[in-house]
Design a protein around this motif. Sequence first.
Motif, mmCIF file in Angstrom:
data_model
loop_
_atom_site.group_PDB
_atom_site.id
_atom_site.type_symbol
_atom_site.label_atom_id
_atom_site.label_comp_id
_atom_site.label_asym_id
_atom_site.label_seq_id
_atom_site.Cartn_x
_atom_site.Cartn_y
_atom_site.Cartn_z
ATOM 1 N N LEU A 62 43.816 -8.437 -36.296
ATOM 2 C CA LEU A 62 42.970 -7.436 -36.942
ATOM 3 C C LEU A 62 43.529 -6.027 -36.741
ATOM 4 N N ALA A 63 43.931 -5.719 -35.513
ATOM 5 C CA ALA A 63 44.477 -4.385 -35.239
ATOM 6 C C ALA A 63 45.767 -4.153 -36.012
ATOM 7 N N GLY A 64 46.628 -5.167 -36.047
ATOM 8 C CA GLY A 64 47.871 -5.028 -36.796
ATOM 9 C C GLY A 64 47.635 -4.831 -38.282
ATOM 10 N N SER A 65 46.632 -5.507 -38.822
ATOM 11 C CA SER A 65 46.323 -5.348 -40.248
ATOM 12 C C SER A 65 45.786 -3.950 -40.544
ATOM 13 N N VAL A 66 44.974 -3.425 -39.645
ATOM 14 C CA VAL A 66 44.449 -2.067 -39.839
ATOM 15 C C VAL A 66 45.581 -1.048 -39.810
ATOM 16 N N MET A 67 46.556 -1.278 -38.937
ATOM 17 C CA MET A 67 47.679 -0.338 -38.835
ATOM 18 C C MET A 67 48.424 -0.185 -40.163
ATOM 19 N N LEU A 68 48.407 -1.219 -40.989
ATOM 20 C CA LEU A 68 49.196 -1.170 -42.222
ATOM 21 C C LEU A 68 48.743 -0.066 -43.166
ATOM 22 N N VAL A 69 47.486 0.309 -43.113
ATOM 23 C CA VAL A 69 46.984 1.318 -44.050
ATOM 24 C C VAL A 69 46.837 2.693 -43.404
ATOM 25 N N VAL A 70 47.208 2.809 -42.136
ATOM 26 C CA VAL A 70 47.090 4.109 -41.464
ATOM 27 C C VAL A 70 47.912 5.197 -42.164
ATOM 28 N N PRO A 71 49.157 4.915 -42.628
ATOM 29 C CA PRO A 71 49.904 5.978 -43.317
ATOM 30 C C PRO A 71 49.167 6.538 -44.529
ATOM 31 N N ALA A 72 48.424 5.682 -45.239
ATOM 32 C CA ALA A 72 47.667 6.171 -46.394
ATOM 33 C C ALA A 72 46.534 7.084 -45.943
ATOM 34 N N ILE A 73 45.920 6.760 -44.818
ATOM 35 C CA ILE A 73 44.856 7.626 -44.281
ATOM 36 C C ILE A 73 45.438 8.972 -43.880
ATOM 37 N N ILE A 74 46.628 8.912 -43.269
ATOM 38 C CA ILE A 74 47.288 10.148 -42.854
ATOM 39 C C ILE A 74 47.588 11.040 -44.052
ATOM 40 N N GLY A 75 47.967 10.412 -45.166
ATOM 41 C CA GLY A 75 48.389 11.194 -46.325
ATOM 42 C C GLY A 75 47.298 11.494 -47.326
ATOM 43 N N ARG A 76 46.049 11.217 -46.973
ATOM 44 C CA ARG A 76 44.975 11.390 -47.953
ATOM 45 C C ARG A 76 44.756 12.843 -48.349
ATOM 46 N N SER A 77 45.153 13.767 -47.501
ATOM 47 C CA SER A 77 44.922 15.182 -47.810
ATOM 48 C C SER A 77 46.109 15.834 -48.503
ATOM 49 N N ARG A 78 47.148 15.019 -48.789
ATOM 50 C CA ARG A 78 48.295 15.564 -49.522
ATOM 51 C C ARG A 78 47.914 15.886 -50.965
ATOM 52 N N ASP A 79 48.743 16.639 -51.613
ATOM 53 C CA ASP A 79 48.484 17.022 -52.996
ATOM 54 C C ASP A 79 49.489 16.340 -53.929
ATOM 55 N N GLY A 80 49.119 16.262 -55.212
ATOM 56 C CA GLY A 80 50.051 15.842 -56.251
ATOM 57 C C GLY A 80 50.615 14.456 -56.047
ATOM 58 N N ASP A 81 51.944 14.327 -56.291
ATOM 59 C CA ASP A 81 52.598 13.026 -56.201
ATOM 60 C C ASP A 81 52.551 12.459 -54.790
ATOM 61 N N ASP A 82 52.579 13.322 -53.787
ATOM 62 C CA ASP A 82 52.511 12.827 -52.411
ATOM 63 C C ASP A 82 51.214 12.064 -52.170
ATOM 64 N N ARG A 83 50.133 12.579 -52.702
ATOM 65 C CA ARG A 83 48.849 11.907 -52.530
ATOM 66 C C ARG A 83 48.829 10.585 -53.290
ATOM 67 N N ALA A 84 49.328 10.603 -54.525
ATOM 68 C CA ALA A 84 49.385 9.367 -55.302
ATOM 69 C C ALA A 84 50.253 8.323 -54.608
ATOM 70 N N THR A 85 51.345 8.769 -54.013
ATOM 71 C CA THR A 85 52.235 7.847 -53.308
ATOM 72 C C THR A 85 51.544 7.212 -52.107
ATOM 73 N N CYS A 86 50.854 8.031 -51.331
ATOM 74 C CA CYS A 86 50.149 7.494 -50.166
ATOM 75 C C CYS A 86 49.049 6.524 -50.588
ATOM 76 N N PHE A 87 48.334 6.858 -51.646
ATOM 77 C CA PHE A 87 47.274 5.974 -52.130
ATOM 78 C C PHE A 87 47.858 4.653 -52.644
ATOM 79 N N ALA A 88 48.961 4.741 -53.385
ATOM 80 C CA ALA A 88 49.586 3.514 -53.887
ATOM 81 C C ALA A 88 50.046 2.629 -52.735
ATOM 82 N N PHE A 89 50.641 3.244 -51.740
ATOM 83 C CA PHE A 89 51.096 2.498 -50.558
ATOM 84 C C PHE A 89 49.921 1.801 -49.878
ATOM 85 N N GLY A 90 48.861 2.557 -49.607
ATOM 86 C CA GLY A 90 47.715 1.976 -48.908
ATOM 87 C C GLY A 90 47.040 0.898 -49.729
#
Length: 389
Positions: free
Chosen positions: A293-321
């Motif tokens: 469970l912990a390992g699975s949660v870790m997979l989407v942490v980068p998307a959480i980190i990048g949620r406040s980015r703007d433009g393409d960076d935000r879209a990229t983080c969302f697509a990844f997550g």
Amino acid sequence: MSVRFQRRIANLLCRALQSILPPQLRDWGLAIRYEVAEIPEDTQALSFALASVCTLAPRAIGLLLIQPFVALPGAAVRASRAGANRGSGTLHSPRAVGALCAVGAVGMGLVYMTLAGAPVGYLIINAGALVIGLALLFPVSRGLGAGGRLPGVLILGLSLLLLATALLGLRVEGAARWVNLGGVIVQPSLVLLPLMLVGFSRTRTPLATVGIVVAALAMALQPDRAMAAMMTLALAAVAVTRADRPTCLAFTASLLAFGVTLLRPDALPAVPFVDRILFSSFGVHALAGLAVLAGSVMLVVPAIIGRSRDGDDRATCFAFGAAWLAATLAAAFGNHPTPVVGFGGSAILGYALSLSLLPRPVESRVGSATAPPDEPLASRDIHSRIALA
């Protein structure tokens, strides 16, 4: 392992660790970078970097995971944006955080497989896939991250590989998802599709769009519901942030492919240590379940980190997550590989490669201005900094 490769991995680990450390521990990361740079022997430098990551990374990741729950949401968003703007702060480096999350998730998977009695060879394969994936991270970043037509050409080329796999790959129970590379069975869709989706979020050229449509066709040709769901959810995330014509076209193609896979029978049985382990792992041992469970949660942490980015960076983080969330959910409810934490190198390679296009780490003020990774200033008192930290 070559000497130069060891030094690069050591530097990567140090930079990633420094990026995720909270402000009160930031001096530790800086001191470790200086210390590693001062170690002349590359093997010893890598050992020191690994030991430092194992010591500090769990605490740093824990702080990152609980931060959304303990901080005031508004203050957290403002702090994140301020950190991104000034090039510092804990939440400014989705790629570096993702690299550590990959290490952590694979580690959690090894804990699960050990407790579940998996063959030692399974553990070696997963660990080896992680090393290879991290080694390929920067070369892939340079290729798909380049401007011009090259990213679109690469996405189209990768989609043709997926189509070839669907037509000519190893076939089991009507599904053709695998290829045999010198005795090693690989699922190309798990390796390539996340990278293509993250790349498309940044490069929505006509060639890239055609590539995504071809990939959707490849998913529809054989009943791979997990990968089709990954495409659909990732492109939906991109459409939410960038609703342009290429994105809508790609999303429509993926939605049609997902619908086709739902209509086609999928008779593949569950594979031990691979499929449906998100819930079944708790039957092995509570610690095994918590590790998965912990390992699975870790997979989407980068998307959480990048949620406040703007433009393409935000879209990229969302697509990844969205991509890895879809893969995890599909594995929870169907006979599909549980990504990264379960046995199998394909998902680990795919996760590491898809990190390559996340927003780059922004050098901290001290690191970028005064201390290149391999050439720290001689005037720095390394040992006093370690003691101070």
